[in-house]
Design a protein around this motif. Sequence first.
Motif, PDB file in Angstrom:
ATOM      1  N   ARG A  93       0.760  -1.139   0.025  1.00 45.47           N
ATOM      2  CA  ARG A  93       0.036  -0.230  -0.080  1.00 45.47           C
ATOM      3  C   ARG A  93       0.698   1.287   0.016  1.00 45.47           C
ATOM      4  N   LEU A  94       2.293   1.137   0.124  1.00 44.98           N
ATOM      5  CA  LEU A  94       3.018   2.278   0.403  1.00 44.98           C
ATOM      6  C   LEU A  94       4.150   2.457  -0.305  1.00 44.98           C
ATOM      7  N   LEU A  95       4.649   3.560  -0.712  1.00 52.06           N
ATOM      8  CA  LEU A  95       5.967   4.043  -1.061  1.00 52.06           C
ATOM      9  C   LEU A  95       6.694   4.750  -0.008  1.00 52.06           C
ATOM     10  N   LEU A  96       7.932   4.348   0.064  1.00 55.74           N
ATOM     11  CA  LEU A  96       9.064   5.078   0.983  1.00 55.74           C
ATOM     12  C   LEU A  96      10.040   5.730  -0.098  1.00 55.74           C
ATOM     13  N   ARG A  97       9.872   6.847  -0.065  1.00 56.78           N
ATOM     14  CA  ARG A  97      10.738   7.576  -0.982  1.00 56.78           C
ATOM     15  C   ARG A  97      11.435   8.571  -0.216  1.00 56.78           C
ATOM     16  N   PRO A  98      12.535   9.547  -1.064  1.00 53.27           N
ATOM     17  CA  PRO A  98      13.175  10.593  -0.511  1.00 53.27           C
ATOM     18  C   PRO A  98      12.138  11.739  -0.132  1.00 53.27           C
TER      19      PRO A  98
END
Length: 178
Positions: free
Chosen positions: A24-29
């Motif tokens: 469900r998620l995006l971990l990005r800068p």
Amino acid sequence: MSTSPSPAQDPAPPAARRPLRTERLLLRPVRAGDVPAVTRLWTDPDVRRHLGGPVTEPVIRIRQRRIVGAPGFHAVVRAGDGVLLGLVTVEEGGRNGETEVSYQFLPEHWGHGYAREAVGAAVARALESAPGVVAVTQEANHRSRRLLEAVGLEHAESFVEWDAHQVLYRRRRGDGAA
């Protein structure tokens, strides 16, 4: 958050800088457009209850200048609509030379499993290159303690720091998966 990031000094391996996707998620800068939501993390009394209280204005201004693109700082974004939910930080050599994971989520997103999903993914990624991962929370922060246990970290030690009882959790590479 224990340190002020400096984009010029990027000790993170390339894998740690890649965006990380979960179901469900995006971990990005962190991006410039994220700064208002991230600032809420630093100033919200509920978020900061077990983190020493809201951050002071001079510190906020410094963090706002340094957070965009800083290595190790991951905006946690809901993939379906792009809403920023929180921040997960992975700091190599953070606590006593060990890779340290920390996190903060906006209160309106608590209780949906987002933090568990994001922190679990960040821990798994960190363990690809680090021999172990640690996280520290206040003893009184029962929700955070349950989250750390749910992603496979185990209570390793207790101590007093910042005038509060703290607990350090640890997971070593090869320990049981969450």
